[in-house]
Write a protein that holds these residues in place. Structure first.
Motif, PDB file in Angstrom:
ATOM      1  N   ILE A   1      29.718 -65.705 -80.718  1.00 42.58           N
ATOM      2  CA  ILE A   1      30.371 -66.538 -79.709  1.00 42.58           C
ATOM      3  C   ILE A   1      31.355 -67.523 -80.326  1.00 42.58           C
ATOM      4  O   ILE A   1      31.316 -67.799 -81.514  1.00 42.58           O
ATOM      5  N   LEU A   2      32.232 -68.021 -79.474  1.00 43.55           N
ATOM      6  CA  LEU A   2      33.217 -69.032 -79.862  1.00 43.55           C
ATOM      7  C   LEU A   2      32.775 -70.384 -79.321  1.00 43.55           C
ATOM      8  O   LEU A   2      32.210 -70.454 -78.229  1.00 43.55           O
ATOM      9  N   TYR A   3      33.067 -71.427 -80.073  1.00 44.84           N
ATOM     10  CA  TYR A   3      32.731 -72.785 -79.643  1.00 44.84           C
ATOM     11  C   TYR A   3      34.019 -73.589 -79.469  1.00 44.84           C
ATOM     12  O   TYR A   3      35.019 -73.333 -80.146  1.00 44.84           O
TER      13      TYR A   3
ATOM     14  N   LEU B   1      31.923 -60.185 -78.231  1.00 50.68           N
ATOM     15  CA  LEU B   1      32.549 -61.128 -77.304  1.00 50.68           C
ATOM     16  C   LEU B   1      32.686 -60.574 -75.890  1.00 50.68           C
ATOM     17  O   LEU B   1      32.866 -61.342 -74.947  1.00 50.68           O
TER      18      LEU B   1
ATOM     19  N   TYR C   1      30.572 -62.285 -73.387  1.00 46.01           N
ATOM     20  CA  TYR C   1      30.893 -63.665 -73.007  1.00 46.01           C
ATOM     21  C   TYR C   1      32.282 -63.717 -72.374  1.00 46.01           C
ATOM     22  O   TYR C   1      33.268 -64.024 -73.046  1.00 46.01           O
TER      23      TYR C   1
ATOM     24  N   ASP D   1      33.959 -65.766 -70.471  1.00 46.84           N
ATOM     25  CA  ASP D   1      34.734 -67.009 -70.591  1.00 46.84           C
ATOM     26  C   ASP D   1      35.347 -67.157 -71.977  1.00 46.84           C
ATOM     27  O   ASP D   1      36.476 -67.632 -72.124  1.00 46.84           O
ATOM     28  N   GLN D   2      34.596 -66.753 -72.988  1.00 53.03           N
ATOM     29  CA  GLN D   2      35.108 -66.853 -74.350  1.00 53.03           C
ATOM     30  C   GLN D   2      36.151 -65.771 -74.632  1.00 53.03           C
ATOM     31  O   GLN D   2      37.139 -66.015 -75.321  1.00 53.03           O
ATOM     32  N   LYS D   3      35.923 -64.593 -74.085  1.00 51.18           N
ATOM     33  CA  LYS D   3      36.905 -63.518 -74.208  1.00 51.18           C
ATOM     34  C   LYS D   3      38.222 -63.960 -73.569  1.00 51.18           C
ATOM     35  O   LYS D   3      39.308 -63.721 -74.114  1.00 51.18           O
TER      36      LYS D   3
ATOM     37  N   ARG E   1      39.376 -66.914 -73.440  1.00 49.39           N
ATOM     38  CA  ARG E   1      40.050 -67.852 -74.351  1.00 49.39           C
ATOM     39  C   ARG E   1      40.967 -67.100 -75.309  1.00 49.39           C
ATOM     40  O   ARG E   1      42.080 -67.539 -75.583  1.00 49.39           O
TER      41      ARG E   1
END
Length: 186
Positions: free
Chosen positions: A16-18, A48, A51, A53-55, A57
C-alpha cells in the motif's frame, strides 16, 4: 534463481501507499526521463489493485509522456517473491524524518535487487540500505532523474541492473534468530 527482466527496465513497488510517501516526486522524475529516451521503463505496483483509492493516486498523476504502469491484485507471498525476483529495481517510498520501518525492505533484500528509496528518510530505511549496500536513498527530482538515467545505461549495457552485494544481516532468518536470542535472555 530467477533472472531479471531483460527487455524493459522494470521497477516494482509492493503493498500500500501512504500519504507521507513521495510517490508523485518519483513519478515526476520517471515521467521526465521517459519523455527523453526511447528506452522503456515499466513500473509495477504489486497488490495495489486491492486498494482502489491508492491506485487512483497513481492514475491521477498527470504525465507529460506515456508512463507504463501496471497494477496487480494482492498475491500470495511466495508468488509475490517470485514476481519480485523478475524485476530490476525495487522502489521504496518514504519522506524525510519519517522514522518508521517499512517491512517491505526485507522482501526487497530477500530478492537481492537494488533498492531505490525516494525520499531519503534520513532514518532507519536509509541506514539499512547503507549497512547492507543494497540501494540508494535520494531526495531531489534531479537526483532521481540522474539515477534512472544511470540505470537505463547499466540495463542497456548488461541486460539487467547489477545485483547488490549485500550482507545477510537483515534477512528474515537472521532477524528471527536475533529475536530468539533476545527472548532466551529474558
Amino acid at each position: 534463481r530467477q533472472n531479471q527482466e531483460s527487455e524493459v527496465l522494470t521497477i516494482a513497488y509492493i503493498g500500500i501507499l501512504y500519504p507521507h510517501q513521495k510517490l508523485e516526486l518519483f513519478l515526476q522524475a520517471l515521467d521526465s526521463v521517459v519523455a527523453r529516451t526511447p528506452q522503456k521503463i515499466k513500473v509495477i505496483f504489486i497488490g495495489l489493485d486491492f486498494y482502489p483509492d491508492q491506485k487512483k493516486r497513481v492514475l491521477d498523476f498527470k504525465s507529460k509522456g506515456t508512463l507504463d504502469v501496471e497494477f496487480t491484485p494482492k498475491l500470495p507471498y511466495d508468488i509475490m517473491i517470485h514476481e519480485l525476483k523478475k524485476i530490476n529495481i525495487c522502489l521504496l517510498l518514504s519522506s524525510k524524518g519519517a522514522d518508521w520501518l517499512n517491512t517491505k525492505i526485507f522482501d526487497y533484500l530477500l530478492v537481492n535487487r537494488e533498492v531505490l528509496l525516494v525520499e531519503n528518510d534520513e532514518g532507519i530505511l536509509s541506514r539499512i540500505l547503507s549497512e547492507t549496500n543494497s540501494g540508494i536513498a535520494i531526495s531531489t527530482l534531479n537526483e532521481i532523474e540522474a539515477y534512472l538515467e544511470r540505470k537505463l545505461i547499466e540495463f542497456k549495457e548488461n541486460g539487467k541492473v547489477i545485483e547488490p552485494s549485500k550482507s545477510e544481516g537483515f534477512s528474515r532468518l537472521n532477524q528471527s534468530e536475533k529475536l530468539c536470542e533476545l527472548i532466551k535472555e529474558l
